[in-house]
Design a protein around this motif. Structure first.
Motif, PDB file in Angstrom:
ATOM      1  N   ALA A  89     -84.615 -88.784 -27.646  1.00 25.63           N
ATOM      2  CA  ALA A  89     -83.198 -89.142 -27.578  1.00 25.63           C
ATOM      3  C   ALA A  89     -82.314 -87.940 -27.266  1.00 25.63           C
ATOM      4  O   ALA A  89     -81.260 -88.080 -26.650  1.00 25.63           O
ATOM      5  CB  ALA A  89     -82.760 -89.778 -28.894  1.00 25.63           C
ATOM      6  N   ASP A  90     -82.747 -86.758 -27.677  1.00 29.36           N
ATOM      7  CA  ASP A  90     -81.948 -85.552 -27.446  1.00 29.36           C
ATOM      8  C   ASP A  90     -82.165 -84.951 -26.059  1.00 29.36           C
ATOM      9  O   ASP A  90     -81.497 -83.973 -25.707  1.00 29.36           O
ATOM     10  CB  ASP A  90     -82.268 -84.493 -28.511  1.00 29.36           C
ATOM     11  N   ASP A 117     -83.211 -97.700 -32.030  1.00 31.00           N
ATOM     12  CA  ASP A 117     -82.328 -97.377 -33.150  1.00 31.00           C
ATOM     13  C   ASP A 117     -82.012 -95.880 -33.211  1.00 31.00           C
ATOM     14  O   ASP A 117     -80.888 -95.488 -33.556  1.00 31.00           O
ATOM     15  CB  ASP A 117     -82.962 -97.827 -34.467  1.00 31.00           C
ATOM     16  N   THR A 118     -83.005 -95.040 -32.903  1.00 31.74           N
ATOM     17  CA  THR A 118     -82.764 -93.597 -32.940  1.00 31.74           C
ATOM     18  C   THR A 118     -81.737 -93.192 -31.890  1.00 31.74           C
ATOM     19  O   THR A 118     -80.774 -92.482 -32.183  1.00 31.74           O
ATOM     20  CB  THR A 118     -84.075 -92.828 -32.720  1.00 31.74           C
ATOM     21  N   ALA A 119     -81.950 -93.632 -30.667  1.00 36.55           N
ATOM     22  CA  ALA A 119     -80.984 -93.307 -29.612  1.00 36.55           C
ATOM     23  C   ALA A 119     -79.646 -93.977 -29.869  1.00 36.55           C
ATOM     24  O   ALA A 119     -78.584 -93.386 -29.641  1.00 36.55           O
ATOM     25  CB  ALA A 119     -81.539 -93.729 -28.252  1.00 36.55           C
ATOM     26  N   GLU A 150     -87.802 -77.422 -33.429  1.00 36.06           N
ATOM     27  CA  GLU A 150     -86.441 -76.899 -33.329  1.00 36.06           C
ATOM     28  C   GLU A 150     -85.488 -77.683 -34.236  1.00 36.06           C
ATOM     29  O   GLU A 150     -84.656 -77.108 -34.946  1.00 36.06           O
ATOM     30  CB  GLU A 150     -85.963 -76.974 -31.881  1.00 36.06           C
ATOM     31  N   GLY A 151     -85.616 -79.014 -34.221  1.00 32.80           N
ATOM     32  CA  GLY A 151     -84.781 -79.832 -35.085  1.00 32.80           C
ATOM     33  C   GLY A 151     -85.049 -79.582 -36.559  1.00 32.80           C
ATOM     34  O   GLY A 151     -84.129 -79.490 -37.369  1.00 32.80           O
ATOM     35  N   LEU A 152     -86.319 -79.454 -36.920  1.00 31.29           N
ATOM     36  CA  LEU A 152     -86.681 -79.199 -38.315  1.00 31.29           C
ATOM     37  C   LEU A 152     -86.187 -77.821 -38.767  1.00 31.29           C
ATOM     38  O   LEU A 152     -85.754 -77.645 -39.916  1.00 31.29           O
ATOM     39  CB  LEU A 152     -88.189 -79.305 -38.494  1.00 31.29           C
ATOM     40  N   LEU A 178     -78.594 -82.272 -31.119  1.00 33.14           N
ATOM     41  CA  LEU A 178     -79.608 -82.462 -32.153  1.00 33.14           C
ATOM     42  C   LEU A 178     -79.435 -83.780 -32.902  1.00 33.14           C
ATOM     43  O   LEU A 178     -80.179 -84.052 -33.841  1.00 33.14           O
ATOM     44  CB  LEU A 178     -79.566 -81.309 -33.160  1.00 33.14           C
ATOM     45  N   GLN A 179     -78.486 -84.607 -32.473  1.00 35.17           N
ATOM     46  CA  GLN A 179     -78.213 -85.847 -33.190  1.00 35.17           C
ATOM     47  C   GLN A 179     -79.454 -86.734 -33.305  1.00 35.17           C
ATOM     48  O   GLN A 179     -79.726 -87.303 -34.365  1.00 35.17           O
ATOM     49  CB  GLN A 179     -77.093 -86.629 -32.481  1.00 35.17           C
ATOM     50  N   GLY A 180     -80.211 -86.856 -32.228  1.00 36.76           N
ATOM     51  CA  GLY A 180     -81.389 -87.734 -32.248  1.00 36.76           C
ATOM     52  C   GLY A 180     -82.454 -87.236 -33.203  1.00 36.76           C
ATOM     53  O   GLY A 180     -83.025 -88.008 -33.983  1.00 36.76           O
TER      54      GLY A 180
END
Length: 436
Positions: A74-75, A126-128, A226-228, A357-359
Motif C-alpha cells: 500500500a505504501d 482494508d489496508t490500502a 523500515e516500517g517496524l 508509512l501509513q500502509g
C-alpha cells in the motif's frame, strides 16, 4: 439550513471524501450480508463445530499471514487502484462460489477456500483503504471523517447487512452472495471516481523520526523492516499499538464465550443473544453520531481515558450481573464508547504517521488486533472451561484495569504529539503541533 448530504459529509471534506464514503458504505453492506450468509452456508453443509469455526478462522488468518506485506504494498502503489483491484478480486472469488452453488457442486472445502481467498483480498483492500482518508482531508477533519466511515460500518456491516443476508439465504443459498457481488462491484465503481492516490516517492524523506523514514545507514532497508524500525522509534504510536493489542486480548477473552454467557448464564435464548449484539451496534451509532460534539468540547486524552475506563467497568458489570435488561444497557454503552475509541485511535494514528508509512503502520496495527483476538479467544475458552462462564469477565476486568494503570500517563503523551483536531465552522483549522 444544511442539506442531509452536507450533514453526513460536510462540503469542507471535499468531493473525493464523498466518493470514498459511498464506496465504504456500499462495501460494508456487502460484507454484512456475508457475515450471516457465510456461517449459514457452512452450517447447511456440515454439523462439525470445528469446520464451522474454521470458516471464521479463514477470515482473519490472512491478516496474520499477509498483513505486513499488504502494508508495504500500500505504501508503494497507487492506493485507490490497489483498493479497486482487491475489491474486484473479492467479487471474482464470490462469483466462483456462486457458480459452485448454482451447479450444486459446493462443498465445505470450497467454502473454506473461498473464505481464505476472500479474506486475503480483504487484507489488501482494508489496508490500502485505511490510508486514503489522510490523503483526502486535512488533519483537523480526520476525526469527523473517521466517524462517518465508522457509521457506515455499523449500519451496513452490523445492522442492515446481517438480517438481509439471512433473509436472502432463506430464499436461496446463492442469492446473498449475488447481492454481495453487486455491492462490492459498485464499491469499485464509486472509489474509481477518486483522483490518483499514489504516494510521491521519497516523500518527506529528510524529516526526523517523529514524521519520516528512519535513517538508512548501510543502504535501503527492507520496506517492512523500515516500517517496524519507524514504529520502534516513535514512542506515541508504538504505545498506542501496544494498548490496542493488550485491550484486544482482554476484550476477546469473554467475547469468545459471549453466546454461552448470554444463553446459559443470563438465560436469554438465541433471540436474546441476537438483540444483545444489536444493542452494541445501536450504541455505536449513538457514539459516532455524537463524535463531532465530543471532539469540539472534550480533549482526545480525556476521551481516551474515559473510553478505556468504561471498558474496565463494562467487564466488571458483566461479571456481576444476572439480569438481561442490565446486560442490554451495558452492551449499548459498550457500543457507544467502543466506537468513539476506535474513531479517536484511528485519527491519532493517522495524524502521527507520515504519509509514506501509513500502509505499513496500519498493517502492524491490524496484525496486532487479530493477534490479540486469537490469544484472547484461546484464553477465554480455557478460562471458562476451568472456572465457569463469568471467569473470562473477571480476567478481562483485572487485565484491562492493570493495562490502563500502566499506560494512563502515556495517553497524554500520545495525544500531545498530534496536530490540533479542532476546526472552525468555515473549515479553518489550528495547525499548531505539540511535541511530547
Amino acid at each position: 439550513m444544511p442539506s442531509l448530504g452536507d450533514l453526513i459529509a460536510p462540503r469542507r471534506l471535499g468531493e473525493s471524501f464523498r466518493w470514498l464514503l459511498a464506496s465504504s458504505w456500499t462495501s460494508n453492506i456487502g460484507d454484512g450480508i456475508a457475515l450471516s450468509a457465510a456461517p449459514l452456508l457452512i452450517a447447511s453443509l456440515t454439523s462439525s463445530p470445528l469446520l464451522v469455526a474454521a470458516g471464521a478462522m479463514m477470515q482473519f488468518l490472512p491478516w496474520l499471514l499477509f498483513g505486513l506485506f499488504a502494508g508495504s504494498v500500500a505504501d508503494h502503489r497507487d492506493r485507490r487502484r490497489l483498493v479497486m483491484i482487491a475489491n474486484g478480486s473479492r467479487a471474482v472469488v464470490v462469483l466462483a462460489l456462486v457458480l459452485f452453488l448454482a451447479t450444486g457442486h459446493v462443498t465445505v472445502g470450497v467454502v473454506l477456500v473461498t473464505a481464505f481467498l476472500y479474506g486475503t483480498a480483504e487484507v489488501f483492500a482494508d489496508t490500502a483503504g485505511s490510508t486514503l482518508l489522510p490523503m483526502l482531508v486535512r488533519p483537523g477533519d480526520l476525526g469527523i471523517g473517521n466517524a462517518r466511515l465508522q457509521a457506515g460500518y455499523l449500519v451496513g456491516n452490523q445492522l442492515a447487512g446481517p438480517p438481509l443476508g439471512a433473509f436472502l439465504f432463506a430464499i436461496g443459498s446463492f442469492w446473498p452472495f449475488l447481492v454481495q457481488i453487486l455491492c462490492v462491484s459498485l464499491a469499485v465503481v464509486l472509489i474509481s471516481r477518486i483522483a490518483s492516490t499514489a504516494v510521491p516517492p521519497k516523500l518527506a524523506a529528510a524529516e526526523g523520526t517523529d514524521g519520516a523514514t528512519p535513517a538508512r545507514d548501510g543502504g535501503t532497508p527492507h520496506p517492512i523492516r523500515e516500517g517496524l524500525q519507524w514504529l520502534r522509534g516513535n514512542a506515541p504510536v508504538r504505545t498506542l499499538v501496544l494498548i490496542i493489542l493488550v485491550f484486544n486480548v482482554t476484550w476477546a477473552a469473554p467475547w469468545s464465550i459471549l453466546v454461552l454467557y448470554a444463553t446459559e448464564h443470563l438465560q436469554m435464548g438465541a433471540v436474546g443473544f441476537g438483540i444483545l449484539t444489536t444493542a452494541s451496534a445501536l450504541g455505536g451509532l449513538a457514539g459516532t453520531a455524537s463524535f463531532g460534539w465530543l471532539e469540539r468540547h472534550v480533549s482526545f486524552a480525556t476521551l481516551m481515558r474515559v473510553c478505556l475506563s468504561l471498558e474496565v467497568l463494562m467487564h466488571l458489570a458483566f461479571a456481576l450481573t444476572t439480569m438481561p435488561a442490565v446486560a442490554f444497557a451495558i452492551m449499548f454503552g459498550f457500543g457507544a464508547y467502543a466506537f468513539v475509541w476506535g474513531t479517536i485511535s484511528t485519527t491519532v494514528r493517522q495524524q502521527l504517521v507520515p504519509m509514506q508509512l501509513q500502509g505499513r503502520i496500519a498493517s502492524v496495527n491490524m496484525v496486532g488486533i487479530f493477534a490479540g483476538l486469537v490469544i484472547g479467544q484461546l484464553l477465554g475458552g480455557l478460562i471458562a472451561q476451568a472456572w465457569g462462564l463469568t471467569a473470562p469477565w473477571w480476567f478481562a476486568f483485572g487485565g484491562s484495569a492493570l493495562t490502563l494503570a500502566v499506560f494512563w500517563r502515556w495517553i497524554s503523551l500520545i495525544t500531545a504529539a498530534t496536530p490540533s483536531s479542532s476546526s472552525d465552522v468555515d473549515g479553518s483549522e489550528d495547525q499548531s503541533t505539540n511535541e511530547p
